[in-house]
Design an enzyme around this catalytic site. Structure first.
Site, PDB file in Angstrom:
ATOM      1  N   ASP A 143       0.705   3.008   2.171  1.00 43.85           N
ATOM      2  CA  ASP A 143      -0.712   2.782   2.412  1.00 43.85           C
ATOM      3  C   ASP A 143      -1.078   1.534   1.627  1.00 43.85           C
ATOM      4  OD1 ASP A 143      -2.277   4.809   4.094  1.00 43.85           O
ATOM      5  OD2 ASP A 143      -1.049   6.124   2.854  1.00 43.85           O
ATOM      6  N   ASP A 144      -2.243   1.023   1.854  1.00 37.02           N
ATOM      7  CA  ASP A 144      -2.722  -0.192   1.196  1.00 37.02           C
ATOM      8  C   ASP A 144      -1.875  -1.395   1.639  1.00 37.02           C
ATOM      9  OD1 ASP A 144      -4.404   1.609   0.030  1.00 37.02           O
ATOM     10  OD2 ASP A 144      -3.440   1.600  -1.912  1.00 37.02           O
ATOM     11  N   SER A 145      -1.201  -2.094   0.709  1.00 40.50           N
ATOM     12  CA  SER A 145      -0.493  -3.327   1.082  1.00 40.50           C
ATOM     13  C   SER A 145       0.913  -3.028   1.601  1.00 40.50           C
ATOM     14  CB  SER A 145      -0.443  -4.299  -0.106  1.00 40.50           C
ATOM     15  OG  SER A 145      -0.237  -3.629  -1.303  1.00 40.50           O
ATOM     16  N   TRP A 146       0.957  -2.430   2.782  1.00 40.94           N
ATOM     17  CA  TRP A 146       2.231  -2.039   3.383  1.00 40.94           C
ATOM     18  C   TRP A 146       2.594  -2.872   4.605  1.00 40.94           C
ATOM     19  CZ3 TRP A 146       1.805  -0.842   8.442  1.00 40.94           C
ATOM     20  CH2 TRP A 146       0.544  -0.440   8.914  1.00 40.94           C
TER      21      TRP A 146
END
Length: 715
Positions: free
Chosen positions: A312-315
């Site tokens: 999740d987030d900066s993936w």
């Protein structure tokens, strides 16, 4: 309960040692982790538990970012359109954007990619007709009353998740910036930083990478009434830089422009079919991310630690079903979950350990801004609501671990949450134990969900359930996540190549022109011919909302000749309609799951209507050759809707259901585990119910309490 200990990750917190160790025992944790903004004290770290340490490799390096501002991440933005009332117009590019998030990049290498457009005429303005000075673009030679925009590069000067926590959870710490590993000095620094970090943290067993390099796109606006201007969990718009664009051009032999990303202000939304350039650019980024990620994993392994990644987030660029993910070598994948389809996304990824981070997150407020662990919050209800989705998916495909994240001290004063999580962990261990003795029985029914992205977007669209709630396909994914059928995700190219062979049923769901319905892919006669062959030779088809919709054809829905149903986009003016009588369906119809969609009309007299509203068909079925096709005007997930979908699939394919466990009540579900001869029964409703469950070799009648999960072992 010897098996209870283990497979649970607890967020610990220095200063709350007694609470941390007590809840670790209560929930049977074998791992304690830190969270953003927390530390683990020696008392916790040396208490005999495995330790996860959270790092976000691209942020928390503000000192380096200040010394190397060109190493920060960038993106393209487009100014709001300005109408020219005369021959000249002045535009402030960042007006309307959140200036704490963005800073204009007007360096020479960035200015090369700036563009000014006459949006009314759809043409780019020649470079000699505009100037940039003192924060303003001045455009000359304008056509009166045409709308003009500026496309420009800017630095992202506030990492978006840190920004979210500041604006939502009232953090007051330093604004964190983010580095781009494509910048050589930044990449060298990040490798050295990780080497030093690993050496300085011998207590850490697992390095929990909070994703990797590039965040999902989240563009904030200046006006609080429209704080989010654009957000897309699958977009690649935040991966851009002049260095990346030059590298792409050198490899692919053609240059990308700002318009390739901005696309008249729509950006590269995952919900829209991609251009060939976007497909090339995504592959380019995915290979880069995999290459750099492998290096990080190798560093972590050299220090005797494992590397898990939080999906999740900066993936962006490391999607678990992408071509390059397995090559990275992660030891584990952690996925936060609100729903069943997110569990399946995690459980099916090619990685040794699969772990779910449950919600609610241990924060004062939830993602929607409502109170959670604060006055007015009921986190135990939130946890149970999410668990009702998760448990049915785990019965079909289990994971290795579960856990929580956030600030453990917030659980104080919420004993009902502690009790609910205790019950949930007990149920998880029971489910996990059943899978350890063998897979659950399933129907011999292979389902192909077909859309633009195919396998890359298995079990997802773009975001969590609450962010794509209005799309029928995400609701279908949620229903499928807990049904006893095999599900795969295919692209249109794969279908054209004959990939439907071996499948029993195909699903196409979406709105006209989107990536899920398929858009221009359906202009290809080979695609429609292949789907027609599949159905005529005995396959089944389910089309939902506007499946295969594309303008310019004989019908609005490319699949209308099979479905016997079309959606009127105006082409049927002056044409008579088929009259029909609504028949009783061979299964309970969850009417609330279907949409009231104007314009749906029959195109064949042999189309049977099983549900209608206001004289408009909502659920239909038609025989085509040796196969059958069904149309649904929409689909909204509920337990009853999932039951209806299963019965519809069985009806279309002729499956009797003898091979798996089936409950006769629409709010009940069941899974049969032959290895342990155990039946898991679910009451998905808030009232008690009685249901008869058939399973291979027998039947049983059960009275289930509200929301109950019961395990029955047969002699």
């Amino acid at each position: 309960m010897k098996e209870k200990r283990g497979h649970f990750t607890l967020p610990g917190e220095a200063g709350y040692e007694e609470l941390t160790l007590r809840l670790a025992k209560t929930w049977g944790a074998d791992v304690i982790r830190d969270s953003d903004g927390t530390k683990l004290s020696p008392e916790i770290a040396q208490a005999g538990y495995r330790i996860y340490s959270t790092i976000c490799i691209i942020r928390e390096h503000n000192e380096f970012a200040a010394a190397h501002p060109d190493a920060q991440q960038q993106c393209f933005l487009m100014s709001d359109p300005v109408t020219a009332e005369g021959p000249e117009v002045r535009i402030s590019p960042l007006e309307g954007y959140f200036t704490e998030q963005f800073e204009i990049n007007d360096r020479p290498e960035a200015m090369e990619y700036w563009e000014v457009w006459d949006r009314t005429a759809g043409v780019r303005v020649p470079r000699e007709q505009w100037t940039w000075a003192d924060g303003t673009v001045t455009v000359s030679g304008c056509a009166p009353y045409h709308r003009y925009t500026v496309s420009f590069l800017c630095w992202r000067i506030w990492e978006e998740i840190n920004m979210y926590n500041h604006t939502t959870n009232h953090w007051t710490s330093e604004h964190l910036r983010q580095l781009d590993p494509r910048h050589p000095e930044a990449w060298k620094f990040l490798q050295e930083w990780l080497e030093n970090w690993c050496a300085e943290n011998p207590q850490t067993d697992v390095v929990r990478l909070t994703s990797l390099f590039y965040n999902f796109v989240w563009i904030f606006g200046a006006d609080p009434r429209r704080r989010t201007r654009f957000t897309d969990w699958g977009s690649y718009d935040f991966t851009v830089s002049p260095v990346a664009l030059k590298a792409f051009e050198a490899e692919y032999g053609y240059a990308l422009t700002a318009e390739d990303f901005l696309q008249r202000g729509r950006l590269q939304a995952t919900h829209r079919p991609p251009t060939p350039a976007k497909r090339d650019y995504m592959d380019f980024i995915q290979r880069f991310v995999a290459e750099k990620a492998r290096t990080l994993v190798e560093i972590i392994h050299r220090h005797g630690k494992q590397a898990y990644v939080f999906y999740d987030d900066s993936w962006v660029g490391m999607e678990p079903y992408g071509k390059y993910f397995a090559s990275i070598g992660f030891d584990g994948l952690i996925k936060c979950v609100f729903s069943g389809f997110e569990c399946r996304l995690c459980a099916g990824a090619e990685v040794p350990v699969h772990e779910l981070r449950f919600h609610p997150y241990l924060f004062p407020v939830g993602l929607g801004g409502l109170p959670t662990f604060m006055e007015g919050g009921h986190p135990e209800k939130d946890a149970l609501d999410y668990w009702l989705h998760v448990r049915r998916a785990l019965l079909r495909q289990c994971v290795d671990r579960i856990g929580l994240g956030g600030y453990l001290h917030l659980t104080q004063g919420f004993p009902a949450f502690v009790d609910t999580m205790t019950e949930i962990t007990d149920q998880f261990h029971r489910i996990r134990g059943l899978h350890a003795q063998g897979a659950p029985a399933a129907l011999p029914l292979r389902v192909a969900v077909v859309h633009t992205w195919g396998r890359l977007r298995s079990w997802t669209l773009s975001g969590h359930f609450h962010e794509t709630d209005g799309n029928a396909l995400i609701h279908i994914n949620e229903a499928l996540s807990g049904l006893p059928v095999e599900v795969e995700f295919l692209s249109h190219e794969e279908v054209r190549g004959g990939a439907l062979k071996g499948f029993d049923l195909m699903i196409c769901a979406g709105r006209a022109g989107d990536a899920w319905s398929g858009g221009d892919a359906w202009k290809d006669p080979e695609l429609t011919a292949e789907v027609t062959r599949f159905v005529y030779e005995g396959g089944a088809l389910i089309g939902v909302n506007e499946p295969g919709a594309v303008p310019g054809g004989d019908t609005f829905l490319a699949l209308a000749p099979l479905l016997g149903v079309d959606v009127d986009d105006g082409r049927y003016a002056c044409h008579g309609e088929w009259s029909f009588e609504t028949e009783e369906a061979p299964f309970p119809v969850a009417a609330e799951a279907l949409a009231e969609k104007p314009g749906v009309r029959l195109t064949a007299g042999d189309t049977r209507v099983w549900a209608a509203a206001g004289g408009v068909p909502q659920l239909t079925c038609r025989a085509c050759g040796r196969g059958r096709a069904a149309y649904l005007s929409g689909f909204a997930y509920s337990p009853a809707a999932a039951s209806m979908l299963l019965r519809l699939m069985m009806t279309l394919t002729g499956k009797t259901g003898e091979e798996a466990a089936l409950a006769d009540h629409p709010l009940a579900e069941a899974a049969w585990f032959p290895g342990s001869r155990t039946l898991a029964a679910l009451n998905n409703g808030e009232a008690p119910l009685e249901t008869e469950i058939s399973y291979p070799g027998g039947k049983i009648r059960l009275a289930l309490k509200p929301l109950e999960m019961r395990f029955v072992t047969m002699e």
